[in-house]
Design an enzyme around this catalytic site. Structure first.
Site, short mmCIF file in Angstrom:
data_model
loop_
_atom_site.label_atom_id
_atom_site.label_comp_id
_atom_site.label_asym_id
_atom_site.label_seq_id
_atom_site.Cartn_x
_atom_site.Cartn_y
_atom_site.Cartn_z
N GLY A 1 0.55 -1.01 0.12
CA GLY A 1 -0.09 0.28 0.09
C GLY A 1 0.73 1.24 -0.21
CG ASP B 1 -8.39 3.01 4.09
OD1 ASP B 1 -8.91 3.34 3.50
OD2 ASP B 1 -7.21 2.41 3.97
CG PHE C 1 0.96 4.98 4.54
CD1 PHE C 1 1.33 6.24 4.45
CD2 PHE C 1 -0.49 5.15 4.05
CE1 PHE C 1 0.60 7.41 4.19
CE2 PHE C 1 -1.31 6.33 3.88
CZ PHE C 1 -0.64 7.37 3.96
CB VAL D 1 1.43 -7.25 3.91
CG1 VAL D 1 1.17 -8.29 4.93
CG2 VAL D 1 0.70 -5.85 4.54
#
Length: 395
Positions: A21, A130, A23, A26
């Site tokens: 993403g 979000d 920020f 994963v």
């Protein structure tokens, strides 16, 4: 605050990347907790450390929220070790269906699972900020779990200026207009997730953020609700998307609607029949026609198991069978088998549990006749029953 462990990088063996993403990135990893104990986990590497994310996640303990298990803080690396959800994201699951829409029961189940963590967060006075299908993950047992609290806030901060933007297609208009958050901000986003469950589509797909803002704020546009959406859910979506955040439903109201599956199912059945009878084919073109196969005074209508529409035509003493496209397929003469001179008035058409049609016919003697009608490979089949009590045995 719930306790979480601090681990060393040597305790983790990194596997494939699961997603990225704005920020964070994963990864899947193996966490060696001891010589005998290992656990497959998801490891989120933060590109920019946000202490509030750890603070908020460490407070949360809910079966529909991804758990924070440990933290790796070895500058310049900062990782969150979380439970692994092997089913991927809800968005990926919907994409993999290739247009094969969800059964109503499954849709309600997923919508309820998506709402439950929001109820918990409301009780914890936390705003996720979000909520969207990519941020719901599917765990073992097809359990839906909310993740990514990178921009979450405490409710006491909701009316302050928002310094970080969420995802535009799911964003509520108050944030787009004046960078203000509201206590019901997540409710708007949740409505978009339910719309995704209904349509399998991505909201405002392919549009630039500024175009999405113009449509939502300038044109007051929302994702189009499908015409066959059950009425309770359609009404719920419109409330979730209210411009005035005070008019949006509470999470308890949301769960009340979504959890009443019987009411939703009944509404869906009624809406489906209404759509077939009133919208998807042009029956009105046949009413008033002069040909024998056309309708003059339609009294009763029903849809059989093949989607054909059967109409009781009083004047012609017939039951006409039409395809969904309005093409005449066959007719039943309800006077067949009656004594000469006896009038036949077919009035009511209903569908039985086995897919056959049940037609109530009123004769001049006021005694009812029941015709059981079925459509098989050999064409239209029917037979007469003079026992009016037979109606009570049909669904």
């Amino acid at each position: 605050m719930m306790a979480y462990l601090k681990v060393k990088r040597s305790a983790l063996t990194f596997g494939p990347e699961l997603g990225e993403g704005g920020f964070s990135t994963v990864y899947q990893a193996t966490w060696r907790q001891s010589i005998l104990k290992r656990q497959e986990v998801a490891v989120k590497r933060l590109h920019k450390v946000n202490p509030s994310e750890v603070e908020i996640m460490s407070k949360l303990d809910h079966p529909n929220i991804v758990k924070l298990l440990a933290v790796l803080d070895e500058s310049p690396d900062y990782f969150l070790i979380m439970e692994l959800c092997t089913g991927g994201s809800l968005r990926s699951y919907l994409d993999q269906r290739h247009g094969n829409r969800l059964p109503l029961d499954q849709l309600c189940n997923l919508a309820k699972q998506a709402a439950l963590p929001l109820k918990y967060l409301r009780e914890m006075e936390i705003l996720h900020k979000d909520v969207k299908s990519p941020n719901y993950l599917i765990a073992k047992g097809k359990i839906l779990k909310l993740t990514d609290f990178g921009i979450a806030k405490n409710l006491k901060e909701t009316m302050s200026n928002a310094t970080q933007s969420a995802s535009y297609p799911w964003m509520a208009p108050e944030l787009m207009k004046d960078l203000k958050l509201s206590p019901t901000y997540d409710i708007h986003s949740y409505g978009v997730v339910v719309w995704e469950l209904l349509t399998l589509e991505v909201p405002f797909q392919g549009l630039e953020p500024q175009v999405v803002v113009m449509r939502i704020c300038g044109d007051n546009e929302r994702p189009p609700i499908p015409p066959d959406c059950p009425q309770p859910i359609a009404d719920l979506l419109r409330k979730c998307w209210a411009v005035d955040w005070r008019k949006r439903p509470s999470i308890d109201e949301v769960l009340s609607v979504i959890s009443d599956r019987q009411a939703v199912a009944v509404a869906a059945k009624i809406d489906r029949q209404r759509q077939i009878l009133d919208g998807s084919w042009m029956l009105e073109r046949k009413i008033g026609g002069s040909a024998a196969s056309l309708l003059t005074k339609p009294y009763g209508m029903a849809v059989n198991h093949q989607g054909d529409v059967c109409v009781a035509n009083w004047d012609a003493a017939k039951v006409q069978v039409y395809s969904q496209q309005g093409m005449h397929k066959s007719s039943i003469d309800t006077k067949l088998g009656l004594k000469p001179g006896t009038r036949s008035w077919p009035r009511e058409v209903r569908i039985s549990s086995d897919g056959s049609l049940c037609i109530t016919d009123y004769r001049s003697s006021l005694k009812s006749i029941v015709l059981l009608v079925g459509i098989g490979k050999s064409g239209l089949q029917y037979h007469l029953k003079t026992n009016p009590q037979l109606m009570k045995t049909l669904v």
